[in-house]
Each structure stands twice: as structure tokens, then as C-alpha cells.
Design a protein around this motif. Sequence first.
Motif, PDB file in Angstrom:
ATOM      1  N   LEU A  56       0.823  -1.209   0.000  1.00  0.00           N
ATOM      2  CA  LEU A  56       0.000   0.000   0.000  1.00  0.00           C
ATOM      3  C   LEU A  56       0.857   1.259   0.000  1.00  0.00           C
ATOM      4  O   LEU A  56       0.552   2.238  -0.672  1.00  0.00           O
ATOM      5  CB  LEU A  56      -0.920   0.007   1.235  1.00  0.00           C
ATOM      6  N   MET A  57       1.959   1.207   0.769  1.00  0.00           N
ATOM      7  CA  MET A  57       2.818   2.376   0.942  1.00  0.00           C
ATOM      8  C   MET A  57       3.333   2.906  -0.399  1.00  0.00           C
ATOM      9  O   MET A  57       3.542   4.102  -0.569  1.00  0.00           O
ATOM     10  CB  MET A  57       4.002   1.985   1.829  1.00  0.00           C
ATOM     11  N   GLY A  58       3.510   1.987  -1.362  1.00  0.00           N
ATOM     12  CA  GLY A  58       4.006   2.388  -2.674  1.00  0.00           C
ATOM     13  C   GLY A  58       3.060   3.328  -3.406  1.00  0.00           C
ATOM     14  O   GLY A  58       3.455   3.992  -4.357  1.00  0.00           O
ATOM     15  N   PHE A  59       1.803   3.378  -2.970  1.00  0.00           N
ATOM     16  CA  PHE A  59       0.822   4.260  -3.608  1.00  0.00           C
ATOM     17  C   PHE A  59       0.615   5.549  -2.820  1.00  0.00           C
ATOM     18  O   PHE A  59      -0.347   6.272  -3.054  1.00  0.00           O
ATOM     19  CB  PHE A  59      -0.520   3.523  -3.765  1.00  0.00           C
ATOM     20  N   THR A  60       1.503   5.790  -1.841  1.00  0.00           N
ATOM     21  CA  THR A  60       1.349   6.992  -1.015  1.00  0.00           C
ATOM     22  C   THR A  60       2.595   7.864  -1.112  1.00  0.00           C
ATOM     23  O   THR A  60       3.595   7.470  -1.705  1.00  0.00           O
ATOM     24  CB  THR A  60       1.165   6.629   0.475  1.00  0.00           C
ATOM     25  N   ASP A  61       2.515   9.038  -0.487  1.00  0.00           N
ATOM     26  CA  ASP A  61       3.663   9.946  -0.451  1.00  0.00           C
ATOM     27  C   ASP A  61       4.337   9.895   0.916  1.00  0.00           C
ATOM     28  O   ASP A  61       4.894  10.881   1.379  1.00  0.00           O
ATOM     29  CB  ASP A  61       3.235  11.374  -0.791  1.00  0.00           C
ATOM     30  N   MET A  62       4.286   8.735   1.575  1.00  0.00           N
ATOM     31  CA  MET A  62       4.809   8.626   2.944  1.00  0.00           C
ATOM     32  C   MET A  62       6.301   8.962   3.007  1.00  0.00           C
ATOM     33  O   MET A  62       7.085   8.539   2.171  1.00  0.00           O
ATOM     34  CB  MET A  62       4.579   7.217   3.470  1.00  0.00           C
ATOM     35  N   ARG A  63       6.659   9.732   4.027  1.00  0.00           N
ATOM     36  CA  ARG A  63       8.059  10.063   4.281  1.00  0.00           C
ATOM     37  C   ARG A  63       8.418   9.651   5.706  1.00  0.00           C
ATOM     38  O   ARG A  63       7.539   9.307   6.494  1.00  0.00           O
ATOM     39  CB  ARG A  63       8.316  11.552   4.077  1.00  0.00           C
ATOM     40  N   SER A  64       9.694   9.677   6.011  1.00  0.00           N
ATOM     41  CA  SER A  64      10.121   9.226   7.337  1.00  0.00           C
ATOM     42  C   SER A  64       9.454  10.038   8.444  1.00  0.00           C
ATOM     43  O   SER A  64       9.233   9.538   9.538  1.00  0.00           O
ATOM     44  CB  SER A  64      11.637   9.321   7.453  1.00  0.00           C
ATOM     45  N   GLY A  77      -1.827   7.488  -6.007  1.00  0.00           N
ATOM     46  CA  GLY A  77      -2.052   6.638  -7.167  1.00  0.00           C
ATOM     47  C   GLY A  77      -0.762   6.023  -7.679  1.00  0.00           C
ATOM     48  O   GLY A  77       0.041   5.519  -6.890  1.00  0.00           O
ATOM     49  N   LEU A  78      -0.571   6.111  -8.988  1.00  0.00           N
ATOM     50  CA  LEU A  78       0.587   5.456  -9.601  1.00  0.00           C
ATOM     51  C   LEU A  78       1.779   6.405  -9.750  1.00  0.00           C
ATOM     52  O   LEU A  78       2.746   6.074 -10.439  1.00  0.00           O
ATOM     53  CB  LEU A  78       0.191   4.909 -10.972  1.00  0.00           C
ATOM     54  N   ALA A  79       1.715   7.559  -9.097  1.00  0.00           N
ATOM     55  CA  ALA A  79       2.765   8.575  -9.293  1.00  0.00           C
ATOM     56  C   ALA A  79       4.165   8.021  -9.028  1.00  0.00           C
ATOM     57  O   ALA A  79       5.098   8.259  -9.800  1.00  0.00           O
ATOM     58  CB  ALA A  79       2.496   9.779  -8.399  1.00  0.00           C
TER      59      ALA A  79
END
Lengths: 314, 271
Positions: A56-64, A77-79
Motif C-alpha cells: 500500500l505504501m508504494g501508492f502513497t507519499d509517505m516520508r520518514s 495513485g501510480l505517481a
Amino acid sequence: MAAVASERASARRGARSGARRPDAPPRRTGRAWLFCAPFLLVFALMYALPLVAGLLMGFTDMRSTDVRNPFAVNFVGLANFERLFQDDTMRRAATNTLFFVVATTPLTVAAGLGAAMLLNSGIGRLRTFFRLGYYLPYVTSIIGIAVAWRLLLDPQAGLLNQLLGMIGVDGPAWLLDDRTALPALVVMTAWRNFGFDMVVFLAALQGVPRELHEAAHVDGAGAWARFRAVTLPMLRPAILFCGVYSAAGFMQFMEEPLVMTRGGPLDSTLSASLAIFNQFGAGDYGYGAAAATILFTVIVAFSFAQFRWLRPNR
Amino acid sequence: MTRLRTAIRYAALTAGLAIVAGPFLWTLLGSFKTDAEIRREPPTFLPLRWIADNYTSLLERMDVVTATFNSAVVAGVVVASNLLFCSLVAYALTKLDFGAGRLVFGLVLLQMMVPAIVLLIPQFVTVASLGLADTYAGIVLPGLVTPLGVFLMRQFMGEIPDEIVHAARVDGAGEFRIFFRVVLPLCKPVLATLGLITFMASWNNFIWPAVVAQHEDMYTLPVALANLSTRETAHYGVLLAGVIVVITPVLLLFVLLQRYFVQGVATAGLK
């Protein structure tokens, strides 16, 4: 190979327990779940949950910085995946990894097979001694090996170039030259891993019937002809196992470049895993996870292919 | 002709051993040389003068005692936990006529297949949100019950006759009692193998402890050595001494206990 064999064993066991006699003892299901509980707990917490979270994380803009509050991230999305396919560094990492796997796998398997052939015939008590010696790099800490080899390959002070200098050869800069750095890691990795393949081949060679060799000998076949016509076909499953098992591991190589070259010079030793690890270090979790998902897909595809290749009687 | 062939074979084997053992020997001997001597051309084989300076300055530049202690704690917990928990799973899979056994074993195989790098980030996020970053608990958590251990124990316990377990049940023993008093004592050889493999894997483990340990007082030996190697790029003698300190325990253990290891490879079915 091992997995396939035991799969079949458990299938047999399953078939047997399927035909339960009426006087069979009661299933001890409660106890069984209890005995499996520690494994299931660790599996759920540290493997199942992270695997799903990673996908799921691959579809988000999560940062440390989002670690404290992981549910506050945005879906993009697929960005990340689009960015990935336009990223020259990531492309370079993928090509490096491919080169590494394609070069290291045959080298490791061939060295392991050669060592096993030499040890298998006419070596008495020394066999255990050589086998032990060849196996040592495989059980040694990769960090220890990487640090030692980095010094060994030093252009001036390293043993390798000093030895080359003694026979009048001006050795290259190895890890400091983008043309020789990755090949140097290939050789080091084969050096470290061939002992494992050797042990597998030694066990497999026990299963080659002597009569086959004797028959070929009577027919006038030389040593090389016997190797090609008798030994090699009999070892086919072991060779496939070693090749596939090694390749799956080499696809994930990262500690060697991390400690020896930091992926350089000029990204020439940057592996896929190391590139992902660097994203992690830079705090770009979402992008790193997207790249990890691609790597995972490639490895899963390879694993499915391996089951086809390793299927017996083919 | 045969004699010539044997001689060639021995020559090839010895040359191979020189290539394999050469880097180890160079590291060991170099750790007793001065930096100047390590860089000298042509190279010396034995140190001109044996010095221990590299080891004493290693103690100043890297917290060897703490790192060794951390490695020992982590390995101790991981080994004990694997011996117990992998055996429990194996017992359930082989002796308890467990309906969901195939599902559980499927999970074991799945865990074996997932590449470490894919799990790294989310595992760290999990550990961090549990407040376990930079703790022993965080370092050991993913390795407490390894698939290889379950695999090995299951293979071995499958060979133990069910009649022994049935007989103990008829005598009125509970499953925990049978597990600890009857089955586990029969597993001693494979427990030795599993202990050895798990210890070596834990001692050599690098990436995960490097990610979880954030302060030097939580570093395990490989993490401390990797850290030293980025700081002391020019001090070859110290680095070589560090390599020797990190690799020696596992190498000694392996040489002393290798017969258990060979048994393990055979048990795992890698024939």
C-alpha cells in the motif's frame, strides 16, 4: 528441491489423515493452534502486516516524518511508479542487478561444480579438510569480508595489485574504476558463495551410480566424455537448484556495494536493493516501497518460473 | 598416469584453497602489521615485527565490548526463541493431526520467499510505531521464529515414530509434557544444528540491526564494524583487526561444530 520434496510428503500425509478411522483419537486442534501461536503472532506482526503495508505504501507519499502518524499520508495513485520508470538511477540499478545475477550465477555454480568434482574422486582424508576450507567464506560475516576485500583491492596498498606488480602488471583501480568495480564484486561474491554449491554437488554426486561410469569407461569414453555424458545429466537437478537458489539471492545483493563502494563510482555498483535502501535512508518511504514492490514482483515471477524448471522428470 | 592425475588434482585443490584462504590469512597477518608495512611494496608475508597496536587502538575507536555484548544478547535470545518456538510449530504440524497444518506450513514457505528489502521499510515503521526502535526487542523481533527452523524441525520430527507419542498419551501425559519430556530430548542433534545455524545467521546479520539500532550503544558487531570502516578509511591495521574480531567467533564455532552443520544440510533435504 527440498521444498518440492516435502510438499509431496505433506500431501501424502494429508491424504492419509483424510481417510480417518472412526476409532481415531480426537484432533488436538486447540493445542495445535496454541503451539503455533508464537509463530503466527510474529508472522502477522512482522511479515503479513508489513507486506500488505509495504504494497500500500508504494501508492502513497509517505516520508520518514510520517512514521509517528502513518495514517495521515496521502494516496498518490501510480505517481511513484511513473516516476520510477523515468528515473535513470533506478534504471541503472536494475541493469547493474541484471548484470550481477547473470555474471555471478554461472561463475558460482561452475566453481562449486569444479571443486566438487575435484573432491569427489580419489581424495581420502583430506576431503573433509578442503571441504571445510572452501566453505568458510560462506559462513563469514559479509561485512567482515567486504571490509577485508575493500582493502585487498586497494589500487596501491592492496595485496592483489602488489602481487600483480611483482609480475610486472600494472593492476587497475578495481573498486575506484567504474569499469572494474562491478566485475570485482562479481568475483568476490562467487568466491564467497561457491562453497555452498560445492556441498550440494558433493551430496548429489553420491547419487551417481558407479556402474554408469564403469560402463562408459568400458565403451572407451575418456574423462571429459564421461563427465559430459554421465555426470552432467545426473547432476542436472542439483545444477538447476544451485542456479535458481543463488540467482534468487543475488537479485537482492546490497551489503557488498553498501560497504565497499556506496554504489559508486558513478553508480556503477548501485544494486536494486541498495537503491531502495538509499530511498529509505533519504526518508522517501513511498517511493522506496514502490521500487520494492517492483523488485518483489520480479522475484515472485522468477520463483514461479523456478517451480517449472525444477519440476522433476523434465 | 594415475599418479600424475592425482598430483594435478591435489595441485588444483591447493591452489583453490590458497585463493579461498588467502584473504583470511592476509587479514589475520595484516592485523599484526603497522599501516606502513601493510602498504609496503613488495608485500611482506609475516609481520616484520608482531605488534598488537591495531587491537589496542581498535578498542579506542570502536566500542568492542558493548558491540560484542549486544551481538551476544541478540544471538542468545534469537537462538533460544527459535529452538523453542520452531519446535512447537513442528510438533503441531507432525504430531497433533492438525487440520490447518497445511495452511500454517504455507505461511512458513511464504515467509521464506519474501525478499528482505521489500519488508525493510514497513517492518521498521511497525517496530517504530510499537516504540521498539533502538531496542533489543526491535532487533530480535523479526527473527524469533524463522521458517528455516520450522522446516528443519518439521523434517526431523516427522521421522520420530508416532507410536512413541501415542504411548505417552495412553499413559496420560498431556501434549506439553510429551513435547518437553519425550519428543524434544529425541531432537537433540537437530536442535544443535538449528542452534548453530541460527547463531551464525544472527551474529552475521547486518541490515536489520543497522536500521533498528540508532545509537552506538545498540550496535551489534557487524554494524559497529561497518560504521568503523566509513570513519577510519585510512587506518588499514585497525580495520583488519576489527574484521578479525568480528569473524573469529563464528569461524571457530563452525570449525568445531561442523559435523552438526553437515547433518543439518542433509536433514533439510538438500541432497
